[in-house]
Design a protein around this motif. Structure first.
Motif, PDB file in Angstrom:
ATOM      1  N   GLN A  24       6.204  14.107 -10.739  1.00  0.00           N
ATOM      2  CA  GLN A  24       6.681  14.402 -12.173  1.00  0.00           C
ATOM      3  C   GLN A  24       6.411  15.039 -12.825  1.00  0.00           C
ATOM      4  OE1 GLN A  24       8.739  10.399 -12.348  1.00  0.00           O
ATOM      5  NE2 GLN A  24       9.957  10.599 -12.027  1.00  0.00           N
ATOM      6  N   TYR A  25       5.123  15.381 -13.188  1.00  0.00           N
ATOM      7  CA  TYR A  25       4.083  15.662 -14.435  1.00  0.00           C
ATOM      8  C   TYR A  25       4.158  16.905 -13.600  1.00  0.00           C
ATOM      9  CZ  TYR A  25      -0.955  17.314 -15.812  1.00  0.00           C
ATOM     10  OH  TYR A  25      -1.198  18.252 -16.369  1.00  0.00           O
ATOM     11  N   LEU A  26       3.899  17.917 -12.732  1.00  0.00           N
ATOM     12  CA  LEU A  26       3.718  19.443 -12.131  1.00  0.00           C
ATOM     13  C   LEU A  26       4.737  19.494 -12.821  1.00  0.00           C
ATOM     14  CD1 LEU A  26       4.026  20.053  -8.341  1.00  0.00           C
ATOM     15  CD2 LEU A  26       5.167  20.519  -9.894  1.00  0.00           C
ATOM     16  N   GLU A  27       6.340  18.900 -13.162  1.00  0.00           N
ATOM     17  CA  GLU A  27       7.831  19.577 -13.089  1.00  0.00           C
ATOM     18  C   GLU A  27       7.562  19.132 -14.622  1.00  0.00           C
ATOM     19  OE1 GLU A  27      11.005  17.651 -10.630  1.00  0.00           O
ATOM     20  OE2 GLU A  27      10.270  15.771 -11.193  1.00  0.00           O
ATOM     21  N   GLN A  28       7.072  18.579 -15.069  1.00  0.00           N
ATOM     22  CA  GLN A  28       7.161  18.463 -16.873  1.00  0.00           C
ATOM     23  C   GLN A  28       5.739  19.340 -17.262  1.00  0.00           C
ATOM     24  OE1 GLN A  28       6.232  14.288 -17.788  1.00  0.00           O
ATOM     25  NE2 GLN A  28       8.172  13.632 -17.113  1.00  0.00           N
TER      26      GLN A  28
ATOM     27  N   ALA B 169       1.212  -1.690  -0.168  1.00  0.00           N
ATOM     28  CA  ALA B 169       0.270  -0.262   0.205  1.00  0.00           C
ATOM     29  C   ALA B 169       1.256   1.413  -0.240  1.00  0.00           C
ATOM     30  CB  ALA B 169      -0.834  -0.030   0.992  1.00  0.00           C
ATOM     31  N   LEU B 170       2.200   1.079   0.875  1.00  0.00           N
ATOM     32  CA  LEU B 170       3.147   2.687   1.092  1.00  0.00           C
ATOM     33  C   LEU B 170       3.775   3.321  -0.565  1.00  0.00           C
ATOM     34  CD1 LEU B 170       3.874   4.517   2.816  1.00  0.00           C
ATOM     35  CD2 LEU B 170       5.323   2.966   3.712  1.00  0.00           C
ATOM     36  N   GLU B 171       3.891   2.126  -1.269  1.00  0.00           N
ATOM     37  CA  GLU B 171       4.969   1.979  -1.868  1.00  0.00           C
ATOM     38  C   GLU B 171       4.083   2.428  -3.509  1.00  0.00           C
ATOM     39  OE1 GLU B 171       8.191   2.145  -4.829  1.00  0.00           O
ATOM     40  OE2 GLU B 171       8.473   2.069  -3.184  1.00  0.00           O
ATOM     41  N   ARG B 172       2.466   1.931  -3.336  1.00  0.00           N
ATOM     42  CA  ARG B 172       1.910   2.629  -3.887  1.00  0.00           C
ATOM     43  C   ARG B 172       1.478   3.517  -4.155  1.00  0.00           C
ATOM     44  NH1 ARG B 172      -3.027  -2.213  -5.332  1.00  0.00           N
ATOM     45  NH2 ARG B 172      -2.370  -3.501  -5.925  1.00  0.00           N
ATOM     46  N   THR B 173       1.447   4.134  -3.135  1.00  0.00           N
ATOM     47  CA  THR B 173       1.596   5.456  -3.014  1.00  0.00           C
ATOM     48  C   THR B 173       2.423   6.602  -3.327  1.00  0.00           C
ATOM     49  OG1 THR B 173      -0.120   5.111  -1.294  1.00  0.00           O
ATOM     50  CG2 THR B 173       1.592   7.321  -0.978  1.00  0.00           C
ATOM     51  N   ASN B 174       3.901   5.219  -2.758  1.00  0.00           N
ATOM     52  CA  ASN B 174       4.975   6.091  -2.985  1.00  0.00           C
ATOM     53  C   ASN B 174       4.920   6.621  -4.666  1.00  0.00           C
ATOM     54  OD1 ASN B 174       6.111   6.436  -0.390  1.00  0.00           O
ATOM     55  ND2 ASN B 174       6.966   3.719  -0.893  1.00  0.00           N
ATOM     56  N   LEU B 175       5.091   5.705  -5.495  1.00  0.00           N
ATOM     57  CA  LEU B 175       4.512   5.969  -6.863  1.00  0.00           C
ATOM     58  C   LEU B 175       3.939   6.442  -7.438  1.00  0.00           C
ATOM     59  CD1 LEU B 175       5.092   1.877  -8.162  1.00  0.00           C
ATOM     60  CD2 LEU B 175       6.716   3.170  -7.741  1.00  0.00           C
ATOM     61  N   LYS B 176       2.321   6.892  -6.989  1.00  0.00           N
ATOM     62  CA  LYS B 176       1.737   7.502  -7.186  1.00  0.00           C
ATOM     63  C   LYS B 176       2.193   9.132  -7.027  1.00  0.00           C
ATOM     64  CE  LYS B 176      -2.260   8.116  -4.404  1.00  0.00           C
ATOM     65  NZ  LYS B 176      -3.483   7.218  -3.825  1.00  0.00           N
ATOM     66  N   PHE B 177       2.700   9.021  -5.694  1.00  0.00           N
ATOM     67  CA  PHE B 177       2.832  10.613  -5.571  1.00  0.00           C
ATOM     68  C   PHE B 177       4.002  10.802  -6.312  1.00  0.00           C
ATOM     69  CE2 PHE B 177       6.172  13.854  -3.596  1.00  0.00           C
ATOM     70  CZ  PHE B 177       5.302  14.568  -3.050  1.00  0.00           C
ATOM     71  N   ILE B 178       4.910  10.316  -7.391  1.00  0.00           N
ATOM     72  CA  ILE B 178       6.124  10.331  -7.373  1.00  0.00           C
ATOM     73  C   ILE B 178       5.239  10.762  -9.365  1.00  0.00           C
ATOM     74  CG2 ILE B 178       8.083   9.128  -9.254  1.00  0.00           C
ATOM     75  CD1 ILE B 178       8.861   7.762  -6.423  1.00  0.00           C
TER      76      ILE B 178
ATOM     77  N   VAL C  20      -2.133  23.485  -8.623  1.00  0.00           N
ATOM     78  CA  VAL C  20      -2.752  23.928  -9.856  1.00  0.00           C
ATOM     79  C   VAL C  20      -2.093  22.317 -11.001  1.00  0.00           C
ATOM     80  CG1 VAL C  20      -3.273  25.351 -11.950  1.00  0.00           C
ATOM     81  CG2 VAL C  20      -3.253  26.551  -9.447  1.00  0.00           C
ATOM     82  N   TYR C  21      -0.864  22.353 -10.732  1.00  0.00           N
ATOM     83  CA  TYR C  21      -0.201  21.752 -11.880  1.00  0.00           C
ATOM     84  C   TYR C  21      -0.540  20.133 -10.753  1.00  0.00           C
ATOM     85  CZ  TYR C  21       1.983  24.610 -14.756  1.00  0.00           C
ATOM     86  OH  TYR C  21       2.331  26.573 -15.260  1.00  0.00           O
ATOM     87  N   TRP C  22      -0.570  20.116  -9.321  1.00  0.00           N
ATOM     88  CA  TRP C  22      -0.643  18.547  -8.534  1.00  0.00           C
ATOM     89  C   TRP C  22      -2.183  18.327  -8.638  1.00  0.00           C
ATOM     90  CZ3 TRP C  22       2.633  15.276  -6.198  1.00  0.00           C
ATOM     91  CH2 TRP C  22       1.879  15.179  -5.034  1.00  0.00           C
ATOM     92  N   ASN C  23      -3.431  19.435  -8.859  1.00  0.00           N
ATOM     93  CA  ASN C  23      -4.491  18.758  -8.636  1.00  0.00           C
ATOM     94  C   ASN C  23      -4.782  18.429 -10.456  1.00  0.00           C
ATOM     95  OD1 ASN C  23      -5.364  19.914  -6.405  1.00  0.00           O
ATOM     96  ND2 ASN C  23      -5.871  21.704  -6.625  1.00  0.00           N
ATOM     97  N   LYS C  24      -4.057  19.226 -11.745  1.00  0.00           N
ATOM     98  CA  LYS C  24      -4.332  18.252 -13.052  1.00  0.00           C
ATOM     99  C   LYS C  24      -4.189  17.343 -13.241  1.00  0.00           C
ATOM    100  CE  LYS C  24      -4.191  22.775 -15.488  1.00  0.00           C
ATOM    101  NZ  LYS C  24      -2.964  23.545 -16.099  1.00  0.00           N
ATOM    102  N   ALA C  25      -2.834  16.923 -12.313  1.00  0.00           N
ATOM    103  CA  ALA C  25      -2.111  15.757 -12.055  1.00  0.00           C
ATOM    104  C   ALA C  25      -3.466  13.806 -12.195  1.00  0.00           C
ATOM    105  CB  ALA C  25      -0.906  15.252 -12.045  1.00  0.00           C
ATOM    106  N   LYS C  26      -3.273  14.783 -10.233  1.00  0.00           N
ATOM    107  CA  LYS C  26      -4.830  13.878  -9.922  1.00  0.00           C
ATOM    108  C   LYS C  26      -6.702  13.494 -10.812  1.00  0.00           C
ATOM    109  CE  LYS C  26      -5.492  14.642  -5.715  1.00  0.00           C
ATOM    110  NZ  LYS C  26      -5.991  15.292  -4.100  1.00  0.00           N
ATOM    111  N   GLU C  27      -6.657  14.901 -11.387  1.00  0.00           N
ATOM    112  CA  GLU C  27      -7.306  14.332 -12.216  1.00  0.00           C
ATOM    113  C   GLU C  27      -7.558  13.772 -13.797  1.00  0.00           C
ATOM    114  OE1 GLU C  27      -8.239  18.920 -13.744  1.00  0.00           O
ATOM    115  OE2 GLU C  27      -8.858  19.001 -11.470  1.00  0.00           O
ATOM    116  N   GLY C  28      -5.726  13.742 -14.312  1.00  0.00           N
ATOM    117  CA  GLY C  28      -5.943  12.887 -14.994  1.00  0.00           C
ATOM    118  C   GLY C  28      -5.394  11.548 -15.045  1.00  0.00           C
ATOM    119  N   GLU C  29      -5.408  11.012 -13.859  1.00  0.00           N
ATOM    120  CA  GLU C  29      -5.149   9.530 -13.399  1.00  0.00           C
ATOM    121  C   GLU C  29      -6.760   8.415 -14.038  1.00  0.00           C
ATOM    122  OE1 GLU C  29      -2.071  10.448 -10.037  1.00  0.00           O
ATOM    123  OE2 GLU C  29      -4.256   9.848  -8.920  1.00  0.00           O
TER     124      GLU C  29
END
Length: 267
Positions: free
Chosen positions: A235-239, A222-231, A258-267
């Motif tokens: 990285q979307y935010l950066e790009q 569960a924690l590793e999935r959250t790690n990967l989700k955060f990464i 703003v970018y973070w929320n866009k990343a969440k919406e795109g999942e």
């Protein structure tokens, strides 16, 4: 008969691997140089690579990584044979005997009606075999703390030391949360006792891992999935920021959100 179910083909493939291992050990400078100690960290790395492949559900990569780990097992056994201590046959025979011994509900007259009964039998037999003074003696010291907590709890359950209902476990989580909150009040400006706060936080984590076990969630996964989700989101935010000509080091938290929320919406 398919390759997957052809025992003869499987044995021939394993025999060829043993031959290749012998040839490499004799002829390859790198393979000749290896020891049990030098292979150890490589084996750990290969195990983590297998873990990554499993998390990605990449069956072809899993097959590849299993091959790498099998190579290490054969390599260790070859070194053991050179030391006249054990060979791959001894390793397999010992494993066969252990599996039969630890499954008396299959190979003996013991009854095990469910998974918990099987685990309980396994732990009792293991304790007797190893002569450990403690049920927890078989938990490797070098395990990462989160995985170690899981194994400690599983072993304790194997001998009947466990909660009966998940509601009891959740009450313990809430109790530990309150104790941590008392020790580390986020709204207070008073300096905290870091040692006590650390101890309470450890208790809270242990209780959460316990609850996860009760509801059949692997907390490490569960924690590793959250790690990967955060990464992925970061990285979307950066790009995305870079594409807009921005640098995240110069952005406010609100702008990054703003970018973070866009990343969440795109999942």
């Amino acid at each position: 008969m398919s390759q997957l179910s052809n025992r003869k083909a499987q044995l021939e493939a394993f025999d060829k691997l043993l031959t290749i291992m012998e040839e490499l050990r004799e002829q390859c400078p790198w393979d000749r140089k290896q020891t049990l100690e030098s292979l150890r960290h490589l084996t750990i790395e290969e195990t983590f690579e297998l873990s990554d492949a499993i998390l990605d559900n990449d069956l072809q990569e899993i097959k590849k990584e299993l091959g790498d780990i099998l190579l290490h097992i054969v390599f260790y056994a070859k070194i053991g044979a050179e030391k006249e201590s054990f060979d791959i046959g001894n390793v397999i025979t010992s494993l066969n005997e252990k599996l039969i011994r630890r499954h008396p509900h299959i190979y003996g007259d013991t009854e095990a009606k469910d998974e918990d009964a099987v685990k309980a039998n396994w732990e009792k037999i293991k304790l007797k075999e190893k002569g450990n003074k403690s049920v927890l003696g078989g938990v490797p010291r070098s395990l990462p703390a989160l995985i170690k907590a899981m194994r400690i709890q599983e072993k304790a359950r194997g001998v009947g030391f466990d909660w009966e209902e998940k509601e009891q476990v959740w009450e313990k989580v809430e109790e530990e949360m309150q104790e941590f909150k008392t020790e580390f009040n986020a709204a207070s400006t008073q300096e905290i006792n870091k040692e006590k706060a650390t101890a309470e936080f450890g208790d809270l984590l242990f209780s959460l891992i316990n609850y996860a076990r009760f509801i059949d969630i692997n907390p490490e996964e569960a924690l590793e999935r959250t790690n990967l989700k955060f990464i992925k989101r970061f990285q979307y935010l950066e790009q995305a920021a870079k594409q807009d000509g921005k640098s995240i080091t110069d952005m406010t938290l609100a702008e990054m959100d703003v970018y973070w929320n866009k990343a969440k919406e795109g999942e």
